[in-house]
Design a protein around this motif. Sequence first.
Motif, mmCIF file in Angstrom:
data_model
loop_
_atom_site.group_PDB
_atom_site.id
_atom_site.type_symbol
_atom_site.label_atom_id
_atom_site.label_comp_id
_atom_site.label_asym_id
_atom_site.label_seq_id
_atom_site.Cartn_x
_atom_site.Cartn_y
_atom_site.Cartn_z
ATOM 1 N N ILE A 162 43.902 50.041 32.444
ATOM 2 C CA ILE A 162 45.066 49.366 33.044
ATOM 3 C C ILE A 162 44.886 49.277 34.553
ATOM 4 O O ILE A 162 45.216 48.260 35.167
ATOM 5 N N LYS A 163 44.328 50.328 35.146
ATOM 6 C CA LYS A 163 44.089 50.341 36.594
ATOM 7 C C LYS A 163 43.152 49.187 36.992
ATOM 8 O O LYS A 163 43.406 48.488 37.979
ATOM 9 N N THR A 164 42.088 48.983 36.222
ATOM 10 C CA THR A 164 41.136 47.905 36.512
ATOM 11 C C THR A 164 41.789 46.540 36.302
ATOM 12 O O THR A 164 41.617 45.622 37.110
ATOM 13 N N ARG A 165 42.574 46.396 35.230
ATOM 14 C CA ARG A 165 43.270 45.127 34.980
ATOM 15 C C ARG A 165 44.246 44.818 36.116
ATOM 16 O O ARG A 165 44.355 43.679 36.550
ATOM 17 N N ASN A 166 44.930 45.848 36.600
ATOM 18 C CA ASN A 166 45.855 45.653 37.725
ATOM 19 C C ASN A 166 45.096 45.244 38.980
ATOM 20 O O ASN A 166 45.554 44.386 39.740
ATOM 21 N N LEU A 167 43.957 45.866 39.222
ATOM 22 C CA LEU A 167 43.120 45.526 40.374
ATOM 23 C C LEU A 167 42.701 44.054 40.307
ATOM 24 O O LEU A 167 42.763 43.331 41.310
ATOM 25 N N LEU A 168 42.302 43.605 39.138
ATOM 26 C CA LEU A 168 41.917 42.208 38.966
ATOM 27 C C LEU A 168 43.113 41.285 39.211
ATOM 28 O O LEU A 168 42.989 40.275 39.898
ATOM 29 N N SER A 169 44.264 41.659 38.679
ATOM 30 C CA SER A 169 45.483 40.845 38.857
ATOM 31 C C SER A 169 45.898 40.729 40.315
ATOM 32 O O SER A 169 46.434 39.709 40.739
ATOM 33 N N GLU A 170 45.662 41.797 41.072
ATOM 34 C CA GLU A 170 46.025 41.800 42.492
ATOM 35 C C GLU A 170 45.102 40.910 43.322
ATOM 36 O O GLU A 170 45.470 40.473 44.410
ATOM 37 N N ASN A 171 43.899 40.667 42.819
ATOM 38 C CA ASN A 171 42.896 39.948 43.599
ATOM 39 C C ASN A 171 42.553 38.548 43.084
ATOM 40 O O ASN A 171 41.969 37.752 43.816
ATOM 41 N N PHE A 172 42.891 38.269 41.845
ATOM 42 C CA PHE A 172 42.494 37.002 41.234
ATOM 43 C C PHE A 172 43.615 36.466 40.353
ATOM 44 O O PHE A 172 44.559 37.174 40.028
ATOM 45 N N CYS A 173 43.467 35.219 39.954
ATOM 46 C CA CYS A 173 44.378 34.646 38.962
ATOM 47 C C CYS A 173 43.545 33.860 37.954
ATOM 48 O O CYS A 173 42.449 33.404 38.256
ATOM 49 N N ILE A 174 44.079 33.750 36.764
ATOM 50 C CA ILE A 174 43.457 32.939 35.723
ATOM 51 C C ILE A 174 44.370 31.740 35.500
ATOM 52 O O ILE A 174 45.564 31.909 35.244
ATOM 53 N N ASN A 175 43.815 30.569 35.639
ATOM 54 C CA ASN A 175 44.589 29.331 35.473
ATOM 55 C C ASN A 175 44.074 28.577 34.253
ATOM 56 O O ASN A 175 43.266 27.655 34.379
ATOM 57 N N PRO A 176 44.527 28.963 33.068
ATOM 58 C CA PRO A 176 43.968 28.333 31.868
ATOM 59 C C PRO A 176 44.427 26.892 31.665
ATOM 60 O O PRO A 176 45.525 26.510 32.054
ATOM 61 N N VAL A 177 43.557 26.134 31.065
ATOM 62 C CA VAL A 177 43.880 24.792 30.601
ATOM 63 C C VAL A 177 44.506 24.964 29.215
ATOM 64 O O VAL A 177 44.041 25.769 28.417
ATOM 65 N N THR A 178 45.564 24.210 28.936
ATOM 66 C CA THR A 178 46.230 24.329 27.636
ATOM 67 C C THR A 178 46.421 22.951 27.005
ATOM 68 O O THR A 178 46.454 21.935 27.702
ATOM 69 N N ILE A 179 46.546 22.944 25.687
ATOM 70 C CA ILE A 179 46.818 21.693 24.977
ATOM 71 C C ILE A 179 48.291 21.351 25.171
ATOM 72 O O ILE A 179 49.171 22.154 24.874
ATOM 73 N N HIS A 180 48.552 20.168 25.687
ATOM 74 C CA HIS A 180 49.914 19.685 25.879
ATOM 75 C C HIS A 180 50.360 18.856 24.677
ATOM 76 O O HIS A 180 51.477 18.986 24.183
ATOM 77 N N ASN A 181 49.449 17.999 24.216
ATOM 78 C CA ASN A 181 49.788 17.084 23.144
ATOM 79 C C ASN A 181 48.496 16.633 22.487
ATOM 80 O O ASN A 181 47.425 16.726 23.088
ATOM 81 N N LEU A 182 48.579 16.143 21.255
ATOM 82 C CA LEU A 182 47.402 15.581 20.613
ATOM 83 C C LEU A 182 47.811 14.436 19.703
ATOM 84 O O LEU A 182 48.949 14.379 19.237
#
Length: 176
Positions: free
Chosen positions: A44-64
């Motif tokens: 959890i400590k490592t995940r928090n460290l990553l969250s504090e320094n980076f972000c993940i901006n995923p692409v998602t399906i809107h419609n098909l």
Amino acid sequence: ILTKEEITEFCIRHNLPEFRSKQITRWLWGKKATSFNQMSSLSIKTRNLLSENFCINPVTIHNLQKSSDNTIKYSLKLYDNLFVEGVLIPSKKRVTACISSQVGCSLDCTFCATGTLKLARNLSAAEIYDQVFILNEEALSNFGKHISNIVFMGMGEPLLNYNSVVDAINLITTEE
């Protein structure tokens, strides 16, 4: 987009064991984690460290939309609420993915509907990679096959976003 080398440097700077960089890379690019909390093999400590320094901006399906020939056209939503298109084109022996490299297009080709849109921005290598990852999952789900061909014929002109396209190709084709 974070390269393997940048992830390794980050881990070294924060006194994380070297194998953590491989785990993080696998979560990001192999398992396509959309949040650091999904990275259950990390503390959890490592995940928090990553969250504090980076972000993940995923692409998602809107419609098909599915056509009568089984082609599936996707509207894909980006982190900034812009949209691109991706298409799966199945045949007996393969599934081709048609992906975008830009939001809109700066060229004014008369034969292309995207040409009527103004260029909003280039896609990052991560956004291009995400399209392929998503469409591959969709190909498996809808056709029982992996993508066998990728064409950059969605929105945009790939050579006008050359560096991101090349970086995405390297991510897509790496053995890891």
